[in-house]
Design a protein around this motif. Structure first.
Motif, PDB file in Angstrom:
ATOM      1  N   GLN A  20       0.711  -1.348   0.102  1.00  0.00           N
ATOM      2  CA  GLN A  20       0.024  -0.116  -0.037  1.00  0.00           C
ATOM      3  C   GLN A  20       0.706   1.223   0.000  1.00  0.00           C
ATOM      4  OE1 GLN A  20      -3.272   0.201  -0.435  1.00  0.00           O
ATOM      5  NE2 GLN A  20      -3.398  -2.155  -0.589  1.00  0.00           N
ATOM      6  N   ALA A  21       2.059   1.298   0.755  1.00  0.00           N
ATOM      7  CA  ALA A  21       2.868   2.480   0.737  1.00  0.00           C
ATOM      8  C   ALA A  21       3.437   2.711  -0.901  1.00  0.00           C
ATOM      9  CB  ALA A  21       3.950   2.318   1.715  1.00  0.00           C
ATOM     10  N   PHE A  23       1.834   2.057  -3.339  1.00  0.00           N
ATOM     11  CA  PHE A  23       0.818   2.677  -4.274  1.00  0.00           C
ATOM     12  C   PHE A  23       0.606   4.001  -3.851  1.00  0.00           C
ATOM     13  CE2 PHE A  23      -1.574  -1.561  -4.592  1.00  0.00           C
ATOM     14  CZ  PHE A  23      -1.424  -1.758  -5.831  1.00  0.00           C
ATOM     15  N   GLY A  24       0.894   4.305  -2.652  1.00  0.00           N
ATOM     16  CA  GLY A  24       1.079   5.637  -2.330  1.00  0.00           C
ATOM     17  C   GLY A  24       2.281   6.625  -3.010  1.00  0.00           C
ATOM     18  N   MET A  60       0.963  10.831   2.014  1.00  0.00           N
ATOM     19  CA  MET A  60      -0.135   9.773   1.309  1.00  0.00           C
ATOM     20  C   MET A  60       0.720   8.358   1.274  1.00  0.00           C
ATOM     21  SD  MET A  60      -1.637   9.659  -2.486  1.00  0.00           S
ATOM     22  CE  MET A  60      -2.304  11.012  -2.408  1.00  0.00           C
ATOM     23  N   PRO A  61       1.999   8.105   1.008  1.00  0.00           N
ATOM     24  CA  PRO A  61       2.533   6.793   1.258  1.00  0.00           C
ATOM     25  C   PRO A  61       2.701   6.378   2.733  1.00  0.00           C
ATOM     26  CG  PRO A  61       3.686   8.119  -0.304  1.00  0.00           C
ATOM     27  CD  PRO A  61       2.890   8.898   0.385  1.00  0.00           C
ATOM     28  N   TYR A  64      -1.213   5.551   3.479  1.00  0.00           N
ATOM     29  CA  TYR A  64      -1.613   4.230   2.768  1.00  0.00           C
ATOM     30  C   TYR A  64      -0.740   2.943   3.437  1.00  0.00           C
ATOM     31  CZ  TYR A  64      -3.755   5.946  -1.492  1.00  0.00           C
ATOM     32  OH  TYR A  64      -4.959   6.596  -2.169  1.00  0.00           O
ATOM     33  N   GLY A  68      -2.681  -0.004   5.213  1.00  0.00           N
ATOM     34  CA  GLY A  68      -2.392  -1.181   4.790  1.00  0.00           C
ATOM     35  C   GLY A  68      -1.857  -2.134   5.766  1.00  0.00           C
TER      36      GLY A  68
END
Length: 114
Positions: A20-21, A23-24, A60-61, A64, A68
């Motif tokens: 998820q990071a 994706f961020g 954001m990362p 995320y 996650g």
């Protein structure tokens, strides 16, 4: 056929946090672009639009990754619970031939005893 009976909750959470990071990190440039375009529109009553977009893109990362981790842990715990009730995910695993140890160079053969 093999069955995955349980999943390590912490290990699944770590992997999901990293996914998820990532994706961020992928989505952050698009968010920066949109906030920069919003700042260039010349809104006089919102002078910090670009700065807020930059701060959010940096966070954001991290956000995320935390989300996650949390949902990865919840998902792994739910998988373990449901796998007890209905069985786990069935996977087909092929056996690989073991590599002989020590490896013999081509053209040499081990001594034979009779």
């Amino acid at each position: 056929m093999r069955v995955i009976q349980s999943v390590g909750v912490f290990s699944a959470a770590k992997i999901m946090a990293l996914i998820q990071a990532t994706f961020g990190l992928i989505f952050a440039p698009f968010f920066l672009l949109m906030s920069a375009l919003g700042a260039m529109t010349g809104a006089k009553n919102a002078p910090f639009t670009g700065v807020i977009g930059l701060v959010v893109a940096i966070m954001m990362p991290i956000f995320y990754g935390v989300i996650g981790f949390i949902f990865g842990a919840i998902g792994a715990a739910l998988y373990n619970l449901f796998a007890k009730w209905v069985g786990g995910i069935e996977v087909n695993v092929a056996a690989m031939s073991p590599v002989p140890y020590p490896l013999q160079p081509p053209g040499t053969y081990p001594a034979q005893t009779t």
